[in-house]
Design an enzyme around this catalytic site. Sequence first.
Site, PDB file in Angstrom:
ATOM      1  N   ARG A  84     -11.016   3.309  12.144  1.00 16.37           N
ATOM      2  CA  ARG A  84     -12.173   3.248  11.240  1.00 16.37           C
ATOM      3  C   ARG A  84     -12.753   1.844  11.256  1.00 16.37           C
ATOM      4  O   ARG A  84     -12.049   0.861  11.008  1.00 16.37           O
ATOM      5  CB  ARG A  84     -11.782   3.615   9.806  1.00 16.37           C
ATOM      6  CG  ARG A  84     -13.001   3.838   8.883  1.00 16.37           C
ATOM      7  CD  ARG A  84     -12.626   3.847   7.422  1.00 16.37           C
ATOM      8  NE  ARG A  84     -12.221   2.532   6.947  1.00 16.37           N
ATOM      9  CZ  ARG A  84     -11.104   2.286   6.292  1.00 16.37           C
ATOM     10  NH1 ARG A  84     -10.243   3.239   6.037  1.00 16.37           N
ATOM     11  NH2 ARG A  84     -10.829   1.039   5.904  1.00 16.37           N
ATOM     12  N   GLY A 144      -7.191   5.570   5.599  1.00 14.93           N
ATOM     13  CA  GLY A 144      -6.717   6.333   4.454  1.00 14.93           C
ATOM     14  C   GLY A 144      -7.146   7.794   4.526  1.00 14.93           C
ATOM     15  O   GLY A 144      -8.215   8.123   5.050  1.00 14.93           O
ATOM     16  N   GLU A 156       0.813  -1.217   0.000  1.00 11.30           N
ATOM     17  CA  GLU A 156       0.000   0.000   0.000  1.00 11.30           C
ATOM     18  C   GLU A 156       0.850   1.273   0.000  1.00 11.30           C
ATOM     19  O   GLU A 156       0.385   2.345   0.362  1.00 11.30           O
ATOM     20  CB  GLU A 156      -0.934  -0.017   1.208  1.00 11.30           C
ATOM     21  CG  GLU A 156      -1.911  -1.175   1.190  1.00 11.30           C
ATOM     22  CD  GLU A 156      -2.718  -1.294   2.466  1.00 11.30           C
ATOM     23  OE1 GLU A 156      -3.594  -0.442   2.692  1.00 11.30           O
ATOM     24  OE2 GLU A 156      -2.456  -2.224   3.247  1.00 11.30           O
ATOM     25  N   GLU A 185     -14.071  -5.357   9.856  1.00  9.50           N
ATOM     26  CA  GLU A 185     -12.722  -5.174  10.395  1.00  9.50           C
ATOM     27  C   GLU A 185     -12.579  -3.770  10.948  1.00  9.50           C
ATOM     28  O   GLU A 185     -13.446  -2.912  10.745  1.00  9.50           O
ATOM     29  CB  GLU A 185     -11.656  -5.436   9.332  1.00  9.50           C
ATOM     30  CG  GLU A 185     -11.783  -4.577   8.099  1.00  9.50           C
ATOM     31  CD  GLU A 185     -10.860  -5.059   6.973  1.00  9.50           C
ATOM     32  OE1 GLU A 185      -9.856  -4.363   6.736  1.00  9.50           O
ATOM     33  OE2 GLU A 185     -11.143  -6.102   6.356  1.00  9.50           O
ATOM     34  N   ASP A 202     -15.145  -0.853   9.559  1.00 10.44           N
ATOM     35  CA  ASP A 202     -15.820  -1.234   8.312  1.00 10.44           C
ATOM     36  C   ASP A 202     -16.881  -2.264   8.665  1.00 10.44           C
ATOM     37  O   ASP A 202     -16.591  -3.252   9.353  1.00 10.44           O
ATOM     38  CB  ASP A 202     -14.821  -1.815   7.318  1.00 10.44           C
ATOM     39  CG  ASP A 202     -13.802  -0.791   6.853  1.00 10.44           C
ATOM     40  OD1 ASP A 202     -14.094   0.416   6.945  1.00 10.44           O
ATOM     41  OD2 ASP A 202     -12.716  -1.196   6.401  1.00 10.44           O
ATOM     42  N   ASN A 224      -9.632  -0.606  11.310  1.00 16.23           N
ATOM     43  CA  ASN A 224      -8.374  -0.115  10.761  1.00 16.23           C
ATOM     44  C   ASN A 224      -7.777   0.926  11.693  1.00 16.23           C
ATOM     45  O   ASN A 224      -8.476   1.860  12.093  1.00 16.23           O
ATOM     46  CB  ASN A 224      -8.661   0.494   9.372  1.00 16.23           C
ATOM     47  CG  ASN A 224      -7.418   0.816   8.590  1.00 16.23           C
ATOM     48  OD1 ASN A 224      -6.506   1.462   9.089  1.00 16.23           O
ATOM     49  ND2 ASN A 224      -7.397   0.377   7.346  1.00 16.23           N
ATOM     50  N   SER A 256      -6.789  -2.059   2.176  1.00 13.85           N
ATOM     51  CA  SER A 256      -7.076  -1.568   0.826  1.00 13.85           C
ATOM     52  C   SER A 256      -7.708  -2.626  -0.068  1.00 13.85           C
ATOM     53  O   SER A 256      -7.667  -2.513  -1.294  1.00 13.85           O
ATOM     54  CB  SER A 256      -5.802  -1.022   0.152  1.00 13.85           C
ATOM     55  OG  SER A 256      -5.366   0.153   0.791  1.00 13.85           O
ATOM     56  N   TYR A 277      -9.673   3.821  -4.813  1.00 16.60           N
ATOM     57  CA  TYR A 277      -8.706   4.882  -5.064  1.00 16.60           C
ATOM     58  C   TYR A 277      -8.810   5.524  -6.442  1.00 16.60           C
ATOM     59  O   TYR A 277      -7.955   6.321  -6.814  1.00 16.60           O
ATOM     60  CB  TYR A 277      -7.284   4.342  -4.838  1.00 16.60           C
ATOM     61  CG  TYR A 277      -7.129   3.842  -3.422  1.00 16.60           C
ATOM     62  CD1 TYR A 277      -7.234   4.713  -2.345  1.00 16.60           C
ATOM     63  CD2 TYR A 277      -6.916   2.492  -3.139  1.00 16.60           C
ATOM     64  CE1 TYR A 277      -7.126   4.266  -1.036  1.00 16.60           C
ATOM     65  CE2 TYR A 277      -6.800   2.038  -1.838  1.00 16.60           C
ATOM     66  CZ  TYR A 277      -6.907   2.928  -0.791  1.00 16.60           C
ATOM     67  OH  TYR A 277      -6.808   2.491   0.503  1.00 16.60           O
TER      68      TYR A 277
END
Length: 315
Positions: A261, A282, A16, A276, A263, A278, A152, A222
Amino acid sequence: MTERTVAVLAGGLSHEREVSLRSGRRLAAALRDSGFSVREWDMDGALVERLRSDPPDAVAIALHGGEGENGSVQAVLELLGVPFVGTPAPACRRAWDKPTAKAELARAGLLTPEWVALPHTTFRALGAQAVLDAMVDRLGLPMMVKPDQGGSALGAQVVTDRGDLPSAMVSCLAYGPAVLAERYITGTEVAVSVVHDGDEPRALPPVEVDTGDGAYDYTARYTPGGATFHCPARLDTATLAALEETALAAHHLLGLRDVSRLDAVVDTEGRVQVLEVNVSPGLTETSLLPTAAAAAGTDLGQLYGAMVERAIHRG
């Protein structure tokens, strides 16, 4: 007051790297706009000497994947006594390993899709086809297959046909030594960022991810226009509140700090299913934390500036 100096760490050698560099550039610009003196440093062989010879007031981590999220860089910063924005090393390791994090959250009563995690050696030792058949019998199809570590959506894919499972496993194992296979949950995909920029951690407005009929994969994440975001998510008030409560609960249960964060998927019965968590979200132009921050009436410079000050006062 003397101008604060912040080192933004980005890059590194993970899969990443390019996304991390984009996050780092955006965060550095935002902090400069907020009045900080910013250094942009790559995670390379010169980093420790830089930190020793010219330590910043604090470090802001914009690393994604590998050493930036598994606790390695955090452990070095702790070793050197350099304040940083983010989660301590032991909790980073806990969140980085998806099966470990899922098990801990499930024990606390949070919902997460049924899963199995297996290293590549298991497929070799017991016969790949026999193990794959057992996975399908237990988890059903479609099935989500992804590396047990990383982010990602690299190596992640939804498998709808039994015949596609072997190639999905090979693709997944290119990004890590073990596979996490989950029962696929149909519903609304949502991300909830948690920030600690005041007296207590708070959840930013949930962001709904709409990819049409496609998957929210690396390209969709992205590429501008690869997905449509709705913030707050187009869900009822009670569900939005449940999402925020779940994100805060996961943040506390895993021992996370400053920023994270969640998800998740809100399934067809309206339940929040955790995918999950994080520890280094990002910060690119298409990332979800900046979208949520804007909806909450703040920006990255204000948000991270406050967390930098908290890190410095923590020492």
